[in-house]
Design a protein around this motif. Structure first.
Motif, PDB file in Angstrom:
ATOM      1  N   GLY A   1       0.785  -1.181   0.095  1.00 18.75           N
ATOM      2  CA  GLY A   1       0.008   0.034   0.085  1.00 18.75           C
ATOM      3  C   GLY A   1       0.735   1.374   0.043  1.00 18.75           C
ATOM      4  O   GLY A   1       0.338   2.162  -0.784  1.00 18.75           O
ATOM      5  N   LEU A   2       2.141   1.318   0.874  1.00 16.42           N
ATOM      6  CA  LEU A   2       2.702   2.511   0.663  1.00 16.42           C
ATOM      7  C   LEU A   2       3.586   2.668  -0.646  1.00 16.42           C
ATOM      8  O   LEU A   2       3.383   3.839  -1.048  1.00 16.42           O
ATOM      9  CB  LEU A   2       3.974   2.138   1.734  1.00 16.42           C
ATOM     10  N   PHE A   3       3.756   1.367  -1.281  1.00 17.45           N
ATOM     11  CA  PHE A   3       4.516   1.741  -2.769  1.00 17.45           C
ATOM     12  C   PHE A   3       3.350   2.286  -3.624  1.00 17.45           C
ATOM     13  O   PHE A   3       3.655   3.040  -4.529  1.00 17.45           O
ATOM     14  CB  PHE A   3       5.180   0.583  -3.234  1.00 17.45           C
ATOM     15  N   ALA A   4       2.070   1.821  -3.235  1.00 23.73           N
ATOM     16  CA  ALA A   4       1.097   2.248  -4.243  1.00 23.73           C
ATOM     17  C   ALA A   4       0.712   3.572  -3.936  1.00 23.73           C
ATOM     18  O   ALA A   4       0.475   4.424  -5.051  1.00 23.73           O
ATOM     19  CB  ALA A   4      -0.388   1.258  -3.756  1.00 23.73           C
ATOM     20  N   VAL A   5       0.475   4.093  -2.947  1.00 23.33           N
ATOM     21  CA  VAL A   5       0.266   5.690  -2.547  1.00 23.33           C
ATOM     22  C   VAL A   5       1.739   6.253  -3.114  1.00 23.33           C
ATOM     23  O   VAL A   5       1.346   7.424  -3.702  1.00 23.33           O
ATOM     24  CB  VAL A   5       0.204   5.844  -0.944  1.00 23.33           C
ATOM     25  N   PHE A   6       2.973   5.876  -3.203  1.00 26.81           N
ATOM     26  CA  PHE A   6       3.836   6.462  -3.717  1.00 26.81           C
ATOM     27  C   PHE A   6       3.919   6.617  -5.188  1.00 26.81           C
ATOM     28  O   PHE A   6       4.093   7.807  -5.794  1.00 26.81           O
ATOM     29  CB  PHE A   6       5.386   5.858  -3.525  1.00 26.81           C
ATOM     30  N   VAL A   7       3.125   5.453  -5.925  1.00 20.67           N
ATOM     31  CA  VAL A   7       3.186   5.563  -7.287  1.00 20.67           C
ATOM     32  C   VAL A   7       1.992   7.018  -7.549  1.00 20.67           C
ATOM     33  O   VAL A   7       2.391   7.678  -8.379  1.00 20.67           O
ATOM     34  CB  VAL A   7       2.636   4.337  -8.035  1.00 20.67           C
ATOM     35  N   TYR A   8       0.967   7.025  -6.975  1.00 23.06           N
ATOM     36  CA  TYR A   8       0.054   7.943  -7.146  1.00 23.06           C
ATOM     37  C   TYR A   8       0.645   9.171  -6.832  1.00 23.06           C
ATOM     38  O   TYR A   8       0.416  10.280  -7.490  1.00 23.06           O
ATOM     39  CB  TYR A   8      -1.013   7.858  -6.351  1.00 23.06           C
ATOM     40  N   THR A   9       1.432   9.562  -5.908  1.00 24.07           N
ATOM     41  CA  THR A   9       2.082  10.740  -5.436  1.00 24.07           C
ATOM     42  C   THR A   9       3.100  11.157  -6.479  1.00 24.07           C
ATOM     43  O   THR A   9       3.198  12.410  -7.049  1.00 24.07           O
ATOM     44  CB  THR A   9       2.692  10.710  -4.088  1.00 24.07           C
ATOM     45  N   GLY A  10       3.972  10.106  -6.893  1.00 20.52           N
ATOM     46  CA  GLY A  10       4.947  10.597  -8.124  1.00 20.52           C
ATOM     47  C   GLY A  10       4.219  11.207  -9.250  1.00 20.52           C
ATOM     48  O   GLY A  10       4.917  11.912  -9.955  1.00 20.52           O
ATOM     49  N   LEU A  11       3.380  10.260  -9.816  1.00 18.44           N
ATOM     50  CA  LEU A  11       2.551  10.548 -11.083  1.00 18.44           C
ATOM     51  C   LEU A  11       1.867  11.850 -10.880  1.00 18.44           C
ATOM     52  O   LEU A  11       1.717  12.664 -11.945  1.00 18.44           O
ATOM     53  CB  LEU A  11       2.002   9.524 -11.417  1.00 18.44           C
ATOM     54  N   ARG A  12       1.131  12.228  -9.777  1.00 16.11           N
ATOM     55  CA  ARG A  12       0.567  13.386  -9.449  1.00 16.11           C
ATOM     56  C   ARG A  12       1.613  14.642  -9.468  1.00 16.11           C
ATOM     57  O   ARG A  12       1.294  15.486  -9.817  1.00 16.11           O
ATOM     58  CB  ARG A  12      -0.120  13.301  -8.077  1.00 16.11           C
ATOM     59  N   ILE A  13       2.829  14.538  -8.974  1.00 17.21           N
ATOM     60  CA  ILE A  13       3.795  15.594  -9.141  1.00 17.21           C
ATOM     61  C   ILE A  13       4.196  15.740 -10.465  1.00 17.21           C
ATOM     62  O   ILE A  13       4.263  16.807 -10.994  1.00 17.21           O
ATOM     63  CB  ILE A  13       4.885  15.338  -8.138  1.00 17.21           C
ATOM     64  N   ALA A  14       4.219  14.680 -11.093  1.00 12.99           N
ATOM     65  CA  ALA A  14       4.823  14.958 -12.537  1.00 12.99           C
ATOM     66  C   ALA A  14       3.497  15.369 -13.320  1.00 12.99           C
ATOM     67  O   ALA A  14       3.940  16.341 -14.379  1.00 12.99           O
ATOM     68  CB  ALA A  14       4.971  13.353 -13.133  1.00 12.99           C
ATOM     69  N   ALA A  15       2.390  15.177 -13.145  1.00 11.30           N
ATOM     70  CA  ALA A  15       1.324  15.806 -14.020  1.00 11.30           C
ATOM     71  C   ALA A  15       1.064  17.302 -13.601  1.00 11.30           C
ATOM     72  O   ALA A  15       0.674  18.036 -14.424  1.00 11.30           O
ATOM     73  CB  ALA A  15       0.004  14.865 -13.679  1.00 11.30           C
TER      74      ALA A  15
END
Length: 492
Positions: free
Chosen positions: A294-308
């Motif tokens: 779950g922590l890595f899943a939230v990290f995926v969301y956060t990293g791609l949100r920052i990129a977007a």
């Protein structure tokens, strides 16, 4: 009752610094969990080997502190400095990859020559190359002109330089790190805008080359054959993978308890490193494994949100590439622990034992957090005084909003056609009419004027001709009598 939490979560995520706080929280939680699990998984083996049960944990803690310092440094580095020194860093690390292959300079362990021993600590240049390649590649792709979207500008010189790096890392030999570097290059090409067909061709070629390399070396081919024949050689090549599955099964839903693992008593080799996820499953159960995923899943969301949300192409490419690399490496590690992939030796980021990997990964988390502080809303909030406790405590510099560079060759656009009319206004200035609408109006006006002039000319002709159509002759001036002229002058 279900709308309240969603509304609160959505309101919290809408805050300007939500991405920054998420990155800091995820990095802290994974690092603390990794330190605890390294201590639990390595204590028995370190004690049996004649040393202290805390020796490996102490080394991991030192690198975690070093990684925290690097995290803070990455938060303070401007994008301009990262881009300026990206190529020199790449060249220096490339030289280190060459030097580590020389006997007497690089340290050989378990048949591989991958490390430098400095002051009792081992440094792995291939781990530093992950950072150097990601930053330099993002700088290359972000430096293209806006009107240059050619395939050549994406592939060159990134792909030839990456091929050289792959060759040096494979020579160590280190196929697992080569796969991680391949993920970084693939992410750069994908987010850099490479056409889908060409990207697919390159990805298929990379998979085929990795398969060929996996079957060329003896120990790598044994791992692949063991993966496809899981019931064979349970005391040999399949021993480690089977013990990992036993550990996960023993954990159940809630686990045996922290520090209560049985597999770490020399049943599971490399329990503190490559297979630490199995120890998490045994001691913390399915719940503990779900928390990590779950922590890595939230990290995926956060990293791609920052990129977007980033408007700076460099931050956008770098944050997306770093997120893909870290999460891809985590998924490969978890995949071979649970038996879905062949064993490759890639570590679980921030959790597995490994000083160089821990410090380098924390540095990249700091880079992603720096990108989060450069989101437009975050820049506006920080410059208006909404720093927050963390920023005020760390005394971080105010981020600067990105402005596209004004230099370079401008894009030439066709100039609109103008039509200048000789008409003058009341103020005597010449009126300028432009555009298709005015042009059509002018043409219509000229047509009407021509018609009017033609009609007037015809009317004059008819008047001159008289009713009977005969042409009148101009009156002739008759001779005047001098006496009449004289009398007219006297009357005046």
């Amino acid at each position: 009752m279900t709308k309240g939490p969603k509304t609160r979560i959505g309101a919290w995520l809408a805050r300007p610094l939500a991405s920054f706080h998420l990155v800091v929280t995820i990095a802290t939680m994974l690092t603390v969990l990794g330190l605890v699990m390294v201590l639990s998984a390595s204590s028995v083996e370190q004690y049996v080997s004649g040393g202290s049960a805390y020796s490996l944990f102490t080394q991991q803690l030192i690198f975690a502190i070093l990684g925290a310092v690097l995290f803070y440094v990455a938060l303070r580095i401007p994008a301009r400095v990262l881009r300026q020194y990206s190529f020199p860093l790449f060249v220096v690390v490339l030289i280190m990859l060459v030097l580590v292959l020389i006997p007497g300079i690089g340290t050989e362990a378990q048949g591989a020559r991958r490390w430098f021993n400095v002051g009792g600590f081992s440094v792995q240049p291939s781990e530093i190359m992950k950072v150097a390649l990601a930053i330099w590649g993002a700088h290359l792709l972000a430096s293209r002109r806006p009107d240059d979207r050619s395939v050549k500008s994406i592939l060159i010189p990134l792909v030839p330089a990456a091929m050289l790096v792959f060759a040096l890392v494979v020579a160590q030999p280190n196929l697992s790190t080569t796969i991680a570097l391949g993920i970084i290059v693939g992410a750069l090409l994908w987010f850099g805008g490479l056409p889908l067909k060409l990207f697919g061709s390159i990805a298929v070629t990379g998979v085929v080359v990795a398969g060929v390399l996996a079957m060329t070396a003896g120990y790598r081919s044994d791992r692949v054959q063991a993966f496809f024949n899981k019931s064979d050689d349970l005391q040999g090549n399949n021993y480690q993978a089977k013990q990992a599955l036993y550990s996960l099964a023993d954990g159940g839903l809630l686990g045996r308890g922290l520090g209560q693992s049985v597999a770490k008593w020399n049943y599971l080799p490399n329990a503190h490193n490559d297979f630490i996820f199995a120890i998490i499953g045994e001691e913390l159960g399915f719940v503990g494994c779900a928390v990590v995923i779950g922590l890595f899943a939230v990290f995926v969301y956060t990293g791609l949100r920052i990129a977007a949300r980033s408007i700076d192409p460099f931050w956008r490419l770098l944050s997306a590439t770093a997120t893909t690399w870290i999460v891809g490496q985590a998924m490969i590690n978890i995949g071979y622990v649970i038996g879905l992939l062949p064993v490759t030796g890639l570590q679980l980021p921030l959790v597995s034992a490994g000083g160089s990997s821990l410090a380098i990964t924390l540095f990249m988390f700091g880079v992603i957090a720096n990108a989060a502080r450069h989101e437009p809303e975050a820049v506006a909030a920080l410059n208006s005084g909404q720093d927050g406790k963390i920023s005020k405590l760390l005394r971080l510099p105010k981020p600067v909003l990105y402005h596209p560079p004004s230099g370079g060759r401008p894009i030439r656009r066709p100039k609109p056609t103008r039509q200048i009319e000789p008409a003058r206004g009341r103020d005597g200035r010449r009126a300028i009419e432009t555009g298709d609408r005015r042009k059509r109006a002018d043409q219509g006006a000229r047509t009407t004027a021509d018609s009017a002039r033609g009609a007037a000319a015809g009317s004059r002709k008819r008047t001159a001709g008289g009713q009977n159509g005969q042409r009148r002759q101009a009156p002739t001036r008759r001779a005047q009598d001098p006496r009449e002229v004289r009398e007219r002058g006297i009357r005046r």
